[in-house]
Design a protein around this motif. Structure first.
Motif, mmCIF file in Angstrom:
data_model
loop_
_atom_site.group_PDB
_atom_site.id
_atom_site.type_symbol
_atom_site.label_atom_id
_atom_site.label_comp_id
_atom_site.label_asym_id
_atom_site.label_seq_id
_atom_site.Cartn_x
_atom_site.Cartn_y
_atom_site.Cartn_z
ATOM 1 N N ASP A 7 13.153 2.873 -10.512
ATOM 2 C CA ASP A 7 14.605 3.037 -10.517
ATOM 3 C C ASP A 7 15.279 2.219 -9.433
ATOM 4 O O ASP A 7 16.432 1.784 -9.579
ATOM 5 C CB ASP A 7 14.975 4.511 -10.357
ATOM 6 N N SER A 8 14.581 1.983 -8.333
ATOM 7 C CA SER A 8 15.130 1.145 -7.268
ATOM 8 C C SER A 8 14.279 -0.117 -7.177
ATOM 9 O O SER A 8 14.455 -1.044 -7.951
ATOM 10 C CB SER A 8 15.157 1.915 -5.940
ATOM 11 N N THR A 9 13.358 -0.168 -6.252
ATOM 12 C CA THR A 9 12.423 -1.290 -6.158
ATOM 13 C C THR A 9 11.054 -0.731 -5.776
ATOM 14 O O THR A 9 10.939 0.337 -5.171
ATOM 15 C CB THR A 9 12.867 -2.320 -5.104
ATOM 16 N N PHE A 10 10.017 -1.492 -6.117
ATOM 17 C CA PHE A 10 8.660 -1.066 -5.794
ATOM 18 C C PHE A 10 8.390 -1.175 -4.298
ATOM 19 O O PHE A 10 8.822 -2.131 -3.634
ATOM 20 C CB PHE A 10 7.639 -1.932 -6.528
ATOM 21 N N ASP A 11 7.657 -0.195 -3.775
ATOM 22 C CA ASP A 11 7.032 -0.336 -2.469
ATOM 23 C C ASP A 11 5.665 -0.979 -2.676
ATOM 24 O O ASP A 11 5.306 -1.340 -3.794
ATOM 25 C CB ASP A 11 6.881 1.045 -1.803
ATOM 26 N N ASN A 12 4.904 -1.089 -1.589
ATOM 27 C CA ASN A 12 3.567 -1.663 -1.709
ATOM 28 C C ASN A 12 2.740 -0.861 -2.723
ATOM 29 O O ASN A 12 2.817 0.367 -2.770
ATOM 30 C CB ASN A 12 2.849 -1.626 -0.361
ATOM 31 N N PHE A 13 1.956 -1.564 -3.517
ATOM 32 C CA PHE A 13 1.061 -0.869 -4.447
ATOM 33 C C PHE A 13 -0.151 -1.734 -4.746
ATOM 34 O O PHE A 13 -0.177 -2.935 -4.472
ATOM 35 C CB PHE A 13 1.774 -0.487 -5.744
ATOM 36 N N GLU A 14 -1.156 -1.099 -5.354
ATOM 37 C CA GLU A 14 -2.310 -1.789 -5.922
ATOM 38 C C GLU A 14 -2.574 -1.210 -7.302
ATOM 39 O O GLU A 14 -2.674 0.009 -7.469
ATOM 40 C CB GLU A 14 -3.548 -1.640 -5.055
ATOM 41 N N LEU A 15 -2.660 -2.088 -8.298
ATOM 42 C CA LEU A 15 -2.950 -1.700 -9.668
ATOM 43 C C LEU A 15 -4.285 -2.315 -10.050
ATOM 44 O O LEU A 15 -4.432 -3.534 -10.053
ATOM 45 C CB LEU A 15 -1.839 -2.188 -10.602
ATOM 46 N N ALA A 16 -5.269 -1.449 -10.365
ATOM 47 C CA ALA A 16 -6.594 -1.921 -10.765
ATOM 48 C C ALA A 16 -6.710 -1.868 -12.286
ATOM 49 O O ALA A 16 -6.405 -0.843 -12.917
ATOM 50 C CB ALA A 16 -7.676 -1.067 -10.122
ATOM 51 N N LEU A 17 -7.124 -2.966 -12.887
ATOM 52 C CA LEU A 17 -7.289 -3.081 -14.331
ATOM 53 C C LEU A 17 -8.734 -3.434 -14.653
ATOM 54 O O LEU A 17 -9.436 -4.014 -13.826
ATOM 55 C CB LEU A 17 -6.362 -4.154 -14.882
ATOM 56 N N PHE A 18 -9.170 -3.103 -15.867
ATOM 57 C CA PHE A 18 -10.552 -3.376 -16.271
ATOM 58 C C PHE A 18 -11.514 -2.898 -15.181
ATOM 59 O O PHE A 18 -12.446 -3.603 -14.795
ATOM 60 C CB PHE A 18 -10.734 -4.861 -16.574
ATOM 61 N N ALA A 19 -11.255 -1.700 -14.691
ATOM 62 C CA ALA A 19 -11.988 -1.165 -13.549
ATOM 63 C C ALA A 19 -13.117 -0.244 -14.009
ATOM 64 O O ALA A 19 -13.016 0.429 -15.048
ATOM 65 C CB ALA A 19 -11.041 -0.386 -12.630
ATOM 66 N N SER A 20 -14.196 -0.232 -13.236
ATOM 67 C CA SER A 20 -15.231 0.763 -13.468
ATOM 68 C C SER A 20 -14.657 2.120 -13.065
ATOM 69 O O SER A 20 -14.017 2.254 -12.026
ATOM 70 C CB SER A 20 -16.475 0.420 -12.649
ATOM 71 N N ASP A 21 -14.851 3.117 -13.894
ATOM 72 C CA ASP A 21 -14.203 4.415 -13.725
ATOM 73 C C ASP A 21 -14.806 5.154 -12.538
ATOM 74 O O ASP A 21 -16.003 5.477 -12.552
ATOM 75 C CB ASP A 21 -14.379 5.235 -14.997
ATOM 76 N N PRO A 22 -14.035 5.436 -11.482
ATOM 77 C CA PRO A 22 -14.602 6.113 -10.307
ATOM 78 C C PRO A 22 -15.120 7.506 -10.627
ATOM 79 O O PRO A 22 -15.996 8.018 -9.933
ATOM 80 C CB PRO A 22 -13.426 6.161 -9.326
ATOM 81 N N LEU A 23 -14.603 8.122 -11.679
ATOM 82 C CA LEU A 23 -15.061 9.464 -12.035
ATOM 83 C C LEU A 23 -16.456 9.453 -12.655
ATOM 84 O O LEU A 23 -17.122 10.495 -12.731
ATOM 85 C CB LEU A 23 -14.079 10.107 -13.018
#
Length: 509
Positions: A393-409
């Motif tokens: 709604d405003s602007t993003f803060d710092n983030f990390e988006l992991a894709l095609f990732a091995s599932d930590p669970l």
């Protein structure tokens, strides 16, 4: 060794074993059975994509002949059928009514004569006398392997094959070397124009030259396009010229792929680049083009040789090769290489090109995997074939988006490193980063494992398209785009968000 025996051996050879004879084997020299054997092997290979254009076998590179004709979009691509190497280039043909579902039309152009004995190189499509014609570079070599070329007009016939009409530009102007190729046609009124990538003899630097035709068959050299980029790489491949409108004013856009640029900060990190310059429309009488700075079209790892066309409703659409020359990809060992990007609509905002995935791609959306808000360190969903939109709604803060990732669970060892392809954002610097260091099989690492781009405004919107072994990302509604290949394990499909609360919609494709 006869050609059929040699072809059988191609099923398992390493890239380094492709000698000249193997690379210059034509489809005319192999049986239909042998080709189907190759296709069958590739069809069952890992890393095959689900909704991108890819070769049935062998190597795909530049998109060619992209145009709209008789209610359908026609698209050809450079194709070496017999392996994942650059060899005798054929043209392969696909067509679509909606830029999404592509019909396989098979091979359209097989080099088989003196005029194109060593390959049908890149070119463009145009409509002439109610027929689809193409203008392409025919390549040939003499017994000493000295290269020569000409620019050929050809026509798509009812049987699906492209047949030569005439050798329109038989010789290269004396001021230019044999690096002279990739004609792109456009029409203004009754006149046809073509821009061709070239290299000057005087300084061995890249440039573009313009030809003109009254009838689309006979072409006259006008001269070299006058830009401020006089010392900008040693060759300009795949040139394209068109106009875009911003606030009711028309501007000229010149896209090309310069070779030989040195890396500068975050710019020009790939082996070869693709980009554009914008200015008032090209002054055709004197070929003067006043323009701004050169901008890369895509800051990802794998993007080259884009080509555009116009839709019936007036949109300018671009498709590019999602790959680069002179790089070995992990899919090579399975007998195929590369794909094309998704089609993108180009618009002009503040003198810069914005790229939007075409609206027709929404037809690929299946079930919604997730819709709502993602919190810190949450698994958004699991998919290797998806569209993902994140907005704030405003602007993003710092983030990390992991894709095609091995599932930590699912990891047995909690200390195990997660394999992932990462998109990061630094809000203070307004910088986005793509990182594939830990994304499956490593390749092309000599050119780095990260790509960065500094946005002109804070980040508010991200749209991502993931396929089995590709990713395309669009930031701030197309201000920046990044295209890349990755070769992650088949079960690496987790999408993990680490950042502030944000709105997310994830579709299965």
């Amino acid at each position: 060794m006869d050609k059929e025996t040699m072809l059988a051996s191609l099923l398992s050879i390493e890239t380094s074993e492709w000698d000249r004879e193997k690379r210059y084997t034509s489809l005319h020299e192999v049986s239909a059975y042998s080709l189907e054997t190759l296709k069958s092997k590739v069809a069952h290979a890992p890393f095959r994509l689900t909704y991108h254009i890819q070769p049935p076998c062998g190597l795909l590179n530049d998109p060619n002949g992209f145009c709209y004709f008789n209610g359908e979009y026609h698209l050809f691509y450079q194709w070496f059928p017999l392996g994942p190497v650059h060899g005798l280039k054929h043209w392969y043909h696909v067509k679509s009514k909606d830029l999404v579902s592509w019909e396989d039309c098979g091979v359209a152009l097989i080099p088989d004569g003196h005029i194109n004995s060593h390959g049908a190189y890149s070119g463009s499509g145009f409509i002439l006398n109610d027929s689809l014609h193409v203008f392409y570079t025919a390549n040939r070599r003499d017994k000493n392997w000295k290269r020569s070329c000409s620019q050929v007009i050809a026509k798509l016939m009812p049987n699906g094959l492209i047949e030569t009409v005439n050798d329109a530009i038989e010789s290269i102007p004396p001021e230019y070397t044999e690096h002279f190729r990739d004609p792109k046609v456009w029409q203004e009124g009754e006149l046809f124009y073509a821009i061709i990538g070239a290299q000057r003899k005087c300084d061995l630097k890249g440039t573009g030259v313009i030809y003109r035709s009254l009838n689309g068959k006979d072409w006259q050299f006008i001269g070299e396009i006058n830009t401020q980029l006089t010392q900008f790489g040693y060759m300009w491949e795949c040139p394209d010229y068109f106009c875009l409108t911003e606030e009711n004013e028309s501007f000229g856009v010149f896209i090309f792929s310069p070779q030989g640029l040195n890396p500068t900060d975050d710019k020009f990190q790939n082996i070869y680049q693709s980009g554009y310059i914008v200015g008032p429309e090209l002054n055709l009488p004197n070929l003067t083009f006043s323009h701004g700075e050169f901008h890369e079209l895509d800051f990802g790892f794998d993007f080259y040789a884009p080509q555009t066309t116009m839709t019936p409703d007036g949109r300018r659409i671009m498709i590019a090769w999602m790959g680069l020359p002179e790089i070995e990809y992990p899919s090579d060992k399975d007998g195929w290489a590369h794909c094309l990007t998704l089609p993108r609509e180009l618009t002009l905002i503040d003198g810069k090109i914005f790229q939007h995935p075409v609206k027709e791609l929404q037809n690929l959306r299946k079930e919604v995997i997730f819709k709502g808000y993602a919190d810190d360190k949450s698994i958004i969903g699991r998919s290797a074939h998806f569209e993902l939109i994140l907005s704030d709604d405003s602007t993003f803060d710092n983030f990390e988006l992991a894709l095609f990732a091995s599932d930590p669970l699912l990891l047995n060892n909690k200390d195990s490193a997660i394999e992932k392809l990462t998109v990061r954002y630094d809000s203070m610097a307004r910088q986005v980063t793509i990182d594939r260091e830990f994304a499956g099989i490593a390749f092309a690492t000599k050119y780095g494992t990260t790509r960065c781009y500094k946005l002109s405004k804070p980040l508010t919107h991200i749209q991502l398209f993931g396929d089995t072994s590709s990713l395309e990302v669009f930031f701030n509604h197309g201000e920046a785009a990044a295209s890349l290949r990755h070769f992650s394990a088949v079960n690496n499909n987790a999408i993990i968000w680490q950042g502030h609360k944000t709105s997310v919609t994830l579709w299965q494709y």
